[in-house]
Design a protein around this motif. Structure first.
Motif, PDB file in Angstrom:
ATOM      1  N   GLY A   1      72.441  36.370  27.513  1.00 38.58           N
ATOM      2  CA  GLY A   1      71.259  35.590  27.820  1.00 38.58           C
ATOM      3  C   GLY A   1      71.054  34.462  26.836  1.00 38.58           C
ATOM      4  N   THR A   2      70.014  33.672  27.102  1.00 37.85           N
ATOM      5  CA  THR A   2      69.770  32.475  26.316  1.00 37.85           C
ATOM      6  C   THR A   2      68.300  32.423  25.940  1.00 37.85           C
ATOM      7  OG1 THR A   2      71.454  31.335  27.601  1.00 37.85           O
ATOM      8  CG2 THR A   2      69.951  29.953  26.335  1.00 37.85           C
ATOM      9  N   VAL A   3      68.045  31.938  24.704  1.00 38.23           N
ATOM     10  CA  VAL A   3      66.663  31.685  24.324  1.00 38.23           C
ATOM     11  C   VAL A   3      66.552  30.208  23.984  1.00 38.23           C
ATOM     12  CG1 VAL A   3      64.794  32.236  22.764  1.00 38.23           C
ATOM     13  CG2 VAL A   3      66.441  33.996  23.396  1.00 38.23           C
ATOM     14  N   ALA A   4      65.705  29.524  24.728  1.00 33.37           N
ATOM     15  CA  ALA A   4      65.441  28.125  24.415  1.00 33.37           C
ATOM     16  C   ALA A   4      64.102  28.071  23.677  1.00 33.37           C
ATOM     17  CB  ALA A   4      65.380  27.296  25.689  1.00 33.37           C
ATOM     18  N   THR A   5      64.130  27.492  22.484  1.00 30.02           N
ATOM     19  CA  THR A   5      62.930  27.488  21.660  1.00 30.02           C
ATOM     20  C   THR A   5      62.401  26.077  21.509  1.00 30.02           C
ATOM     21  OG1 THR A   5      63.945  29.285  20.446  1.00 30.02           O
ATOM     22  CG2 THR A   5      61.962  28.303  19.487  1.00 30.02           C
ATOM     23  N   LEU A   6      61.176  25.897  21.918  1.00 26.90           N
ATOM     24  CA  LEU A   6      60.538  24.586  21.790  1.00 26.90           C
ATOM     25  C   LEU A   6      59.471  24.697  20.706  1.00 26.90           C
ATOM     26  CD1 LEU A   6      59.848  21.689  22.836  1.00 26.90           C
ATOM     27  CD2 LEU A   6      58.248  22.801  24.406  1.00 26.90           C
ATOM     28  N   ARG A   7      59.604  23.865  19.699  1.00 35.15           N
ATOM     29  CA  ARG A   7      58.590  23.859  18.636  1.00 35.15           C
ATOM     30  C   ARG A   7      57.792  22.572  18.729  1.00 35.15           C
ATOM     31  NH1 ARG A   7      59.680  27.619  14.661  1.00 35.15           N
ATOM     32  NH2 ARG A   7      61.709  28.613  15.001  1.00 35.15           N
ATOM     33  N   ILE A   8      56.493  22.724  18.797  1.00 37.35           N
ATOM     34  CA  ILE A   8      55.632  21.536  18.850  1.00 37.35           C
ATOM     35  C   ILE A   8      54.770  21.531  17.579  1.00 37.35           C
ATOM     36  CG2 ILE A   8      54.006  20.216  20.210  1.00 37.35           C
ATOM     37  CD1 ILE A   8      54.668  22.166  22.507  1.00 37.35           C
ATOM     38  N   PRO A   9      54.921  20.551  16.759  1.00 34.17           N
ATOM     39  CA  PRO A   9      54.129  20.503  15.532  1.00 34.17           C
ATOM     40  C   PRO A   9      52.713  20.048  15.845  1.00 34.17           C
ATOM     41  CG  PRO A   9      55.456  18.561  15.679  1.00 34.17           C
ATOM     42  CD  PRO A   9      55.772  19.387  16.907  1.00 34.17           C
ATOM     43  N   HIS A  10      51.950  19.912  14.806  1.00 29.75           N
ATOM     44  CA  HIS A  10      50.590  19.397  14.921  1.00 29.75           C
ATOM     45  C   HIS A  10      49.774  20.220  15.900  1.00 29.75           C
ATOM     46  CE1 HIS A  10      52.435  16.216  12.813  1.00 29.75           C
ATOM     47  NE2 HIS A  10      53.074  15.746  13.846  1.00 29.75           N
ATOM     48  N   HIS A  11      49.904  21.510  15.725  1.00 30.92           N
ATOM     49  CA  HIS A  11      48.989  22.319  16.532  1.00 30.92           C
ATOM     50  C   HIS A  11      47.590  22.060  16.019  1.00 30.92           C
ATOM     51  CE1 HIS A  11      46.899  25.612  18.363  1.00 30.92           C
ATOM     52  NE2 HIS A  11      46.493  25.996  17.163  1.00 30.92           N
ATOM     53  N   MET A  12      46.764  21.544  16.883  1.00 29.52           N
ATOM     54  CA  MET A  12      45.421  21.200  16.445  1.00 29.52           C
ATOM     55  C   MET A  12      44.480  22.348  16.756  1.00 29.52           C
ATOM     56  SD  MET A  12      45.974  18.352  15.241  1.00 29.52           S
ATOM     57  CE  MET A  12      47.330  17.215  15.312  1.00 29.52           C
ATOM     58  N   GLY A  13      43.520  22.454  15.908  1.00 31.30           N
ATOM     59  CA  GLY A  13      42.459  23.401  16.239  1.00 31.30           C
ATOM     60  C   GLY A  13      41.736  22.830  17.437  1.00 31.30           C
ATOM     61  N   PRO A  14      40.766  23.524  17.912  1.00 29.48           N
ATOM     62  CA  PRO A  14      40.030  22.969  19.047  1.00 29.48           C
ATOM     63  C   PRO A  14      39.398  21.641  18.653  1.00 29.48           C
ATOM     64  CG  PRO A  14      38.938  24.895  18.104  1.00 29.48           C
ATOM     65  CD  PRO A  14      40.272  24.812  17.476  1.00 29.48           C
ATOM     66  N   PRO A  15      39.412  20.669  19.544  1.00 28.39           N
ATOM     67  CA  PRO A  15      38.798  19.380  19.235  1.00 28.39           C
ATOM     68  C   PRO A  15      37.346  19.573  18.802  1.00 28.39           C
ATOM     69  CG  PRO A  15      39.966  19.289  21.303  1.00 28.39           C
ATOM     70  CD  PRO A  15      39.969  20.715  20.889  1.00 28.39           C
ATOM     71  N   GLU A  16      36.903  18.699  17.898  1.00 27.89           N
ATOM     72  CA  GLU A  16      35.553  18.873  17.371  1.00 27.89           C
ATOM     73  C   GLU A  16      34.486  18.474  18.392  1.00 27.89           C
ATOM     74  OE1 GLU A  16      34.825  17.362  13.430  1.00 27.89           O
ATOM     75  OE2 GLU A  16      36.932  17.701  12.898  1.00 27.89           O
ATOM     76  N   VAL A  17      34.802  17.446  19.146  1.00 27.66           N
ATOM     77  CA  VAL A  17      33.844  17.039  20.183  1.00 27.66           C
ATOM     78  C   VAL A  17      34.560  16.973  21.517  1.00 27.66           C
ATOM     79  CG1 VAL A  17      32.407  15.746  18.575  1.00 27.66           C
ATOM     80  CG2 VAL A  17      34.253  14.594  19.785  1.00 27.66           C
ATOM     81  N   GLU A  18      33.773  16.965  22.565  1.00 25.17           N
ATOM     82  CA  GLU A  18      34.361  17.031  23.903  1.00 25.17           C
ATOM     83  C   GLU A  18      34.782  15.654  24.392  1.00 25.17           C
ATOM     84  OE1 GLU A  18      35.204  19.639  25.451  1.00 25.17           O
ATOM     85  OE2 GLU A  18      35.854  18.656  27.303  1.00 25.17           O
TER      86      GLU A  18
END
Lengths: 121, 558
Positions: free
Chosen positions: B424-441
């Motif tokens: 089998g295969t594992v494809a790993t996608l890493r996305i940096p800059h995981h932001m916390g929830p936005p402060e305002v809508e």
């Protein structure tokens, strides 16, 4: 600087010049001699230059000065033992020793002084 | 005639006078003079010597001999001019001649000798006189002189050595700099070559992209015609066709649609390649997104009943701040690949928070055929497909993975594969800059300057979940009425409805009265009072966010 020794026999002071005298030694000798004459009440000074080979005008003047000084202090000066060559040279130079008496040797010098004294007496 | 020099002594003090006349006397004796003449010479020397000393005029005394004369010369070092005086007069009486030369600088005493009485050679005379020469200052001086000369010699030798060393160093330096220069030239040449190569490569890549775009575009038009014509042919209202014809035309249509799909992929790839993809990050719910993917990919999986799609999203990785479209495309690519090459088992999509790396890790793993080590990187090459029976069955251009990786990189992330053949295969996608929830809508940017809106959008993108843009006052008013924002960034100079009027309108409406406003203008000194003001020039993110937060907080406190 060498100091010329001054010997005393009775009331006579004897200075024997053995070395070439520098200016300073000459001055010192004159002072020492004048003091010794006064101190011992010397009547005569005999300067023996029998070993001196060269007497130039400087030494000549020195002898004359000593003689003059001694006379002032009532002492007679006799230069003894002058070598013939020195005498000739002095004559050629035309120096007279300012009336300093001379004698051929020390013995005659003492005799001369005795004679002068007895004459004075 | 010039006398032969016998001896030279210094006349500097009393003692020297004695020395000179002693030497003079011996010289006279050796010259064959009688005793009386010897005394005369010595006395004359004494007179002259004392005279010079009395003048403080040191001199060199030179004893010389000619065949008929003893010649004694006083060479004065200088000093006042010599005035013939008693000393000279006296000396004249003793010597045969006394001459004053060079203005009294040189005094010469001459005594005639009878050469036939002379029994001593000049050399012996010289040696005898040398023994009489003063052993004091002169000798010391000579000794010092010799030492000085030795020292000088040593110094000269050292100097020479130093010079040699110096020459060596200079030579080494020259050699090194020559080598350096050579290397430098090489580097420059290499650099130029590299530059050349890289510009060629850039050009080639640009050409290729242009080619792809053109080809894809030009291909799509005729393909669409074919598909349209096929539909006309087999659609209702067309001339009736024989079953065989209908079937064949159906095949043409299918092939054309497949071809269109491939061309579309090609176009996407070219677009990604040319760097024209511009991520528009928004807040994304990964769980929702994964469920959607499962639903859309489901039919492909269900055609083979042995494959399950499993979704596994960690709670803290649910909210990601990325470009949703791009993320969907990447995941769809990965999952379709996984499904394509998995005959039985499961395809699993997991999402985890990687707090250490400050990002989110999305992994698509399957239980399929796997990829051999040798092919790990090659699968990311364009148009490459691992050869094999399943691949032959599956359709594809070999553009899927490269495209997915391009998108991942455009989002600032990475895409990697881990796999071994059969496991089998594992494809790993890493996305940096995981932001916390936005402060305002929601924030509304009202400005007629498009560049500034884009800039503000970028600065606020992770701060607010949504950033609305309005190009003038009217549009702004409409937008804020439809979706009341948490804050308005307002430019004062706008067409149709300028900032000042817009503020008045907002104040008149209950709904909009309480929305905080930050004025951003090119002329801060003309801004109305009562609002925080920012200058457009040199606007920085931290500064902007600070003012925005303060404005929202203050409105909350009121």
């Amino acid at each position: 600087m060498e100091r010329v020794p001054i010997l005393k026999i009775g009331d006579i002071l004897i200075v024997s010049i053995q070395v070439d005298l520098e200016d300073q030694s000459v001055l010192t000798l004159q002072e020492d001699l004048a003091e010794a004459v006064v101190k011992h009440a010397a009547r005569g000074v005999i300067i023996d230059i029998s070993v001196v080979e060269i007497v130039d005008s400087f030494i000549g003047r020195m002898l004359a000065t000593i003689a003059g000084m001694s006379r002032m202090l009532d002492a007679q000066t006799v230069v003894v033992g002058m070598r013939p060559a020195v005498a000739i040279t002095l004559v050629e130079l035309g120096l007279n020793l300012g009336g300093v008496r001379t004698a051929l040797n020390l013995e005659k010098g003492i005799a001369l002084l005795d004679h002068v004294r007895s004459a004075a007496r | 005639m010039t006398p032969t020099e016998l001896l030279r002594v210094r006349l500097g003090d009393d003692q020297d006078v004695f020395t000179v006349r002693r030497i003079g006397r011996v010289a006279a004796e050796l010259a064959g003079l009688e005793a009386q003449d010897q005394i005369r010479v010595a006395t004359a020397l004494s007179e002259i010597g004392r005279e010079l000393l009395a003048m403080a005029s040191p001199a060199a005394v030179i004893f010389g001999l000619t065949p008929g004369e003893l010649v004694i010369t006083f060479e004065r070092d200088g000093g006042p001019p010599f005035q013939p005086s008693e000393g000279v007069t006296l000396a004249r009486r003793l010597m045969d001649d006394v001459r004053l030369d060079q203005g009294g600088g040189v005094i010469t005493l001459v005594k005639r000798t009878s050469a036939n009485r002379r029994r001593v050679s000049v050399a012996d005379t010289r040696a005898a006189l040398a023994r009489l020469a003063p052993v004091n200052a002169l000798d010391e001086l000579r000794e010092q002189n010799r030492e000085l000369a030795a020292t000088l010699e040593e110094v000269l030798r050292l100097n020479t050595e130093l010079q040699e060393t110096n020459q060596g160093v200079v030579a080494l330096y020259n050699q090194l700099s020559a080598e350096m220069e050579e290397t430098n030239r090489g580097v420059v040449a290499l650099y130029a070559e590299l530059e050349d190569k890289s510009s060629q490569l850039r050009e080639a890549a640009a050409t290729r992209n242009r080619f792809w775009a053109t080809v894809s575009h030009e291909l799509r038009t005729p393909l669409n015609s074919i598909i349209g014509l096929v539909r006309l042919l087999i659609g209702q209202g067309g001339d009736p066709l024989a079953d065989e014809q209908r079937h064949q035309i159906g095949l043409i249509g299918d092939s054309a649609e497949t071809l269109l799909g491939l061309v579309g992929e090609l176009l996407d790839m070219a677009k990604a390649e040319s760097g024209r993809v511009d991520p528009q990050p928004t807040s994304v719910d990964t769980l929702e997104l994964a469920e959607q993917l499962r639903l859309t990919m489901g039919p492909a999986a269900h055609s083979r009943a042995e494959v399950d799609i499993v979704i596994d999203v960690a709670e803290d990785a649910r909210r990601v701040f990325v470009d949703e479209t791009m993320l969907i495309r990447i995941l769809r690519n990965l999952m379709s690949n996984a499904l394509k090459f998995t005959d039985r088992g499961e395809v699993r999509l997991t999402a985890r928070l990687d707090a250490a790396a400050g990002g989110v890790v999305l992994a698509v793993s399957d239980t399929g055929i796997g990829i051999s080590d040798a092919d790990h990187e090659r699968v990311f090459e364009e148009f490459y497909q691992v050869p094999g029976p399943i691949q032959a069955r599956a359709r594809g251009t070999g553009l899927g993975l490269p495209y997915a990786r391009r998108l991942a990189e455009a989002m600032g992330g990475t895409l990697e594969l881990t796999s071994s053949l059969g496991d089998g295969t594992v494809a790993t996608l890493r996305i940096p800059h995981h932001m916390g929830p936005p402060e305002v809508e929601r924030i509304l940017v009202a400005d007629d300057d498009e560049a500034f809106r884009a800039g503000a959008h970028r600065l606020l993108s992770d701060f607010a979940a949504h950033v609305d843009e309005a190009a003038d006052g009217v549009a702004a008013l409409e937008l804020m009425t439809a979706n009341p924002p948490d804050l308005v960034l307002l430019d004062l100079l706008m067409p149709r409805l300028d900032g000042g009027v817009l503020l008045q309108r907002m104040a008149e409406q209950d709904l909009l009265r309480d929305i905080p406003v930050v004025v951003v203008t090119i002329a801060p000194d003309q801004a109305p009072e009562g609002f925080p003001v920012l200058s457009k020039q040199g606007l920085r993110r931290d500064q902007l966010l600070e003012v925005v937060r303060a404005a929202i907080r203050r409105r909350g406190d009121d």
